[in-house]
Design an enzyme around this catalytic site. Structure first.
Site, PDB file in Angstrom:
ATOM      1  N   ARG A 102     -17.924  -7.271  -3.657  1.00 20.74           N
ATOM      2  CA  ARG A 102     -16.903  -7.570  -4.681  1.00 20.74           C
ATOM      3  C   ARG A 102     -17.244  -8.940  -5.240  1.00 20.74           C
ATOM      4  O   ARG A 102     -17.268  -9.932  -4.526  1.00 20.74           O
ATOM      5  CB  ARG A 102     -15.502  -7.573  -4.066  1.00 20.74           C
ATOM      6  CG  ARG A 102     -14.472  -8.162  -5.009  1.00 20.74           C
ATOM      7  CD  ARG A 102     -13.054  -7.919  -4.577  1.00 20.74           C
ATOM      8  NE  ARG A 102     -12.693  -6.536  -4.783  1.00 20.74           N
ATOM      9  CZ  ARG A 102     -11.432  -6.080  -4.761  1.00 20.74           C
ATOM     10  NH1 ARG A 102     -10.430  -6.911  -4.540  1.00 20.74           N
ATOM     11  NH2 ARG A 102     -11.170  -4.801  -4.967  1.00 20.74           N
ATOM     12  N   HIS A 129     -14.835  -0.979 -11.613  1.00 19.68           N
ATOM     13  CA  HIS A 129     -14.240  -0.766 -10.280  1.00 19.68           C
ATOM     14  C   HIS A 129     -14.386   0.725  -9.933  1.00 19.68           C
ATOM     15  O   HIS A 129     -13.402   1.459  -9.837  1.00 19.68           O
ATOM     16  CB  HIS A 129     -12.767  -1.187 -10.316  1.00 19.68           C
ATOM     17  CG  HIS A 129     -12.158  -1.399  -8.953  1.00 19.68           C
ATOM     18  ND1 HIS A 129     -12.874  -1.291  -7.781  1.00 19.68           N
ATOM     19  CD2 HIS A 129     -10.888  -1.725  -8.583  1.00 19.68           C
ATOM     20  CE1 HIS A 129     -12.072  -1.540  -6.755  1.00 19.68           C
ATOM     21  NE2 HIS A 129     -10.858  -1.800  -7.209  1.00 19.68           N
ATOM     22  N   GLN A 132     -12.375   2.642  -7.117  1.00 17.84           N
ATOM     23  CA  GLN A 132     -10.966   2.878  -7.403  1.00 17.84           C
ATOM     24  C   GLN A 132     -10.778   4.146  -8.234  1.00 17.84           C
ATOM     25  O   GLN A 132      -9.904   4.972  -7.963  1.00 17.84           O
ATOM     26  CB  GLN A 132     -10.374   1.668  -8.142  1.00 17.84           C
ATOM     27  CG  GLN A 132      -8.883   1.805  -8.394  1.00 17.84           C
ATOM     28  CD  GLN A 132      -8.069   1.783  -7.111  1.00 17.84           C
ATOM     29  OE1 GLN A 132      -8.199   0.861  -6.327  1.00 17.84           O
ATOM     30  NE2 GLN A 132      -7.236   2.797  -6.888  1.00 17.84           N
ATOM     31  N   ASP A 221      -2.635  -1.456 -14.985  1.00 14.63           N
ATOM     32  CA  ASP A 221      -3.171  -2.450 -14.044  1.00 14.63           C
ATOM     33  C   ASP A 221      -2.572  -3.800 -14.435  1.00 14.63           C
ATOM     34  O   ASP A 221      -1.929  -3.924 -15.487  1.00 14.63           O
ATOM     35  CB  ASP A 221      -4.716  -2.457 -14.181  1.00 14.63           C
ATOM     36  CG  ASP A 221      -5.432  -3.319 -13.146  1.00 14.63           C
ATOM     37  OD1 ASP A 221      -4.785  -3.757 -12.177  1.00 14.63           O
ATOM     38  OD2 ASP A 221      -6.645  -3.549 -13.323  1.00 14.63           O
ATOM     39  N   CYS A 261      -3.742   0.797  -9.516  1.00 13.99           N
ATOM     40  CA  CYS A 261      -4.698   0.514  -8.429  1.00 13.99           C
ATOM     41  C   CYS A 261      -4.131  -0.468  -7.409  1.00 13.99           C
ATOM     42  O   CYS A 261      -4.607  -0.518  -6.283  1.00 13.99           O
ATOM     43  CB  CYS A 261      -6.016   0.010  -8.998  1.00 13.99           C
ATOM     44  SG  CYS A 261      -5.903  -1.560  -9.857  1.00 13.99           S
ATOM     45  N   ARG A 289      -8.477   5.617  -1.168  1.00 16.62           N
ATOM     46  CA  ARG A 289      -9.660   4.737  -1.246  1.00 16.62           C
ATOM     47  C   ARG A 289     -10.513   4.939   0.007  1.00 16.62           C
ATOM     48  O   ARG A 289     -11.735   5.054  -0.066  1.00 16.62           O
ATOM     49  CB  ARG A 289      -9.223   3.263  -1.334  1.00 16.62           C
ATOM     50  CG  ARG A 289      -8.678   2.818  -2.680  1.00 16.62           C
ATOM     51  CD  ARG A 289      -9.754   2.739  -3.751  1.00 16.62           C
ATOM     52  NE  ARG A 289     -10.827   1.840  -3.405  1.00 16.62           N
ATOM     53  CZ  ARG A 289     -10.798   0.511  -3.562  1.00 16.62           C
ATOM     54  NH1 ARG A 289      -9.740  -0.057  -4.106  1.00 16.62           N
ATOM     55  NH2 ARG A 289     -11.827  -0.246  -3.233  1.00 16.62           N
TER      56      ARG A 289
HETATM   57  N1  NVA Z   1      -8.244  -5.474 -12.666  1.00 17.08           N
HETATM   58  C1  NVA Z   1      -7.861  -6.025 -11.391  1.00 17.08           C
HETATM   59  C2  NVA Z   1      -7.996  -4.990 -10.324  1.00 17.08           C
HETATM   60  C3  NVA Z   1      -7.591  -5.457  -8.952  1.00 17.08           C
HETATM   61  C4  NVA Z   1      -7.836  -4.427  -7.890  1.00 17.08           C
HETATM   62  C5  NVA Z   1      -8.714  -7.253 -11.091  1.00 17.08           C
HETATM   63  O1  NVA Z   1      -9.915  -7.212 -11.387  1.00 17.08           O
HETATM   64  O2  NVA Z   1      -8.177  -8.219 -10.569  1.00 17.08           O
HETATM   65  N1   CP Z   2      -7.077  -1.842  -5.742  1.00 13.26           N
HETATM   66  C1   CP Z   2      -7.816  -2.744  -5.079  1.00 13.26           C
HETATM   67  O1   CP Z   2      -9.024  -2.812  -5.203  1.00 13.26           O
HETATM   68  O2   CP Z   2      -7.077  -3.555  -4.267  1.00 13.26           O
HETATM   69  P1   CP Z   2      -7.574  -4.858  -3.496  1.00 13.26           P
HETATM   70  O3   CP Z   2      -7.811  -5.930  -4.546  1.00 13.26           O
HETATM   71  O4   CP Z   2      -6.434  -5.208  -2.595  1.00 13.26           O
HETATM   72  O5   CP Z   2      -8.828  -4.560  -2.761  1.00 13.26           O
END
Ligand code: NVA
Ligand code: CP
Length: 306
Positions: A102, A129, A132, A221, A261, A289
């Site tokens: 990540r 992502h 997800q 989101d 998500c 997930r």
């Molecule tokens: N779009 C959000 C998703 C978090 C799981 C982010 O990138 O923070």
């Molecule tokens: N939806 C998701 O990826 O959640 P986290 O940021 O908690 O991993």
């Protein structure tokens, strides 16, 4: 060797296999049946951004497959002290069997994958992502059957989730209605979603209510994704009308589902009555997930299992 860096890295046929395999893996998990297909394999998880679901689902999932996990963050590894990503990749991929990352820019995960000896999975970047959306589509199928020909409404930011939905619509043959505030549109070049434009599976709407009309799934989101916190105040103003509320859900198909998500901000991108209401499947979505990622890791390491 296959990596999973974007949704389009797998074919529609591979997705059908993964959805069926995830259903079997979930069934065994629910019945407390052992499924140790990745015994003695090690997953390295690298987090340069915060996480709850991704961390728990990958870590618990890998243990359930009989393997083990190494957890690294920017702060507690040399990644945070400017060791080149390629050097880190060469070392980590000599000691582990599969890597989940990540991070911020997609180019970073691509640079890692380019020199990695083992499969690399995108656990979220600024641009995509895929894990997800894999879980979201699996959840839709569990509740409603095939997503092919159905309509998904995306309300909110043209972010990593939206880009990934664009790729999924093109690949799996469903319609995507996107409504974002002006200035926050999806970037078709980033999303590499030209094919969905060509097949008409992707349409934009200025009015989020219009985007939701007749939709089989309404999803949204956060207004501000990780890494964009400096824009928080400007975004609050720009996104004020992009809150999924009861009117939007009422405009959708009578049996429409709601997904997010997570983490969610009730009263911002979604009304509490919607996310905590009867059409919401967000808890199944979060749990899934783990099941889809177990199927994905198994597939990347062992190929199709019968
Ligand atoms: N779009 C959000 C998703 C978090 C799981 C982010 O990138 O923070
Ligand atoms: N939806 C998701 O990826 O959640 P986290 O940021 O908690 O991993």
């Amino acid at each position: 060797m296959k990596h999973y860096l974007q949704f389009k890295d797998l074919s529609a046929d591979e997705y059908s296999y993964l959805f069926a395999r995830a259903a079997l893996i979930k069934k065994k998990f629910t019945a407390y049946e052992k499924h140790h297909t990745l015994r003695d394999r090690t997953l390295a998880m690298i987090f340069e951004k915060a996480s709850t679901r991704t961390r728990v689902s990958f870590e618990a999932g890998m243990y359930q497959l009989g393997g083990s996990v190494v957890h690294l963050t920017t702060g507690d590894s040399q990644l945070g002290r400017a060791e080149p990503i390629e050097d880190s990749a060469k070392v980590i991929s000599r000691m582990t069997d599969i890597v989940m990352i990540r991070t911020f820019e997609q180019t970073k995960i691509e640079r890692f994958a380019a020199v990695s000896r083992v499969p690399v999975i995108n656990g979220l970047t600024n641009e995509f992502h895929p894990c997800q959306i894999l879980a979201d589509i699996f959840t839709f199928i569990e509740h409603r059957g095939s997503i092919q020909g159905k309509t998904v409404a995306w309300v909110g930011d043209g972010n990593n989730m939206a880009n990934t939905w664009l790729q999924a619509a093109a690949l799996l043959g469903f319609h995507l209605h996107v409504s974002t505030p002006s200035g926050y549109e999806v970037n078709e070049v980033t999303a590499a979603a030209a094919p969905s434009m060509a097949t008409g599976s992707y349409k934009t709407f200025a009015d989020p209510l219009q985007a939701c009309a007749g939709a089989d799934l309404v999803t949204t989101d956060v207004w501000t994704s990780m890494g964009f916190e400096a824009e928080n105040e400007t975004r609050r103003t720009a996104f004020a009308s992009w809150c999924v509320d009861r009117n939007m859900m009422a405009a959708a198909a009578p049996d429409a589902l709601f997904m997010h998500c997570l983490p969610a901000h009730r009263g911002e991108e979604v009304e509490a009555e919607v996310i905590d209401g009867p059409k919401s499947v967000v808890w199944d979505e979060a749990e899934n997930r783990m099941h889809v990622q177990k199927a994905l890791m198994e597939y990347l390491l062992l190929g199709r299992q019968s």
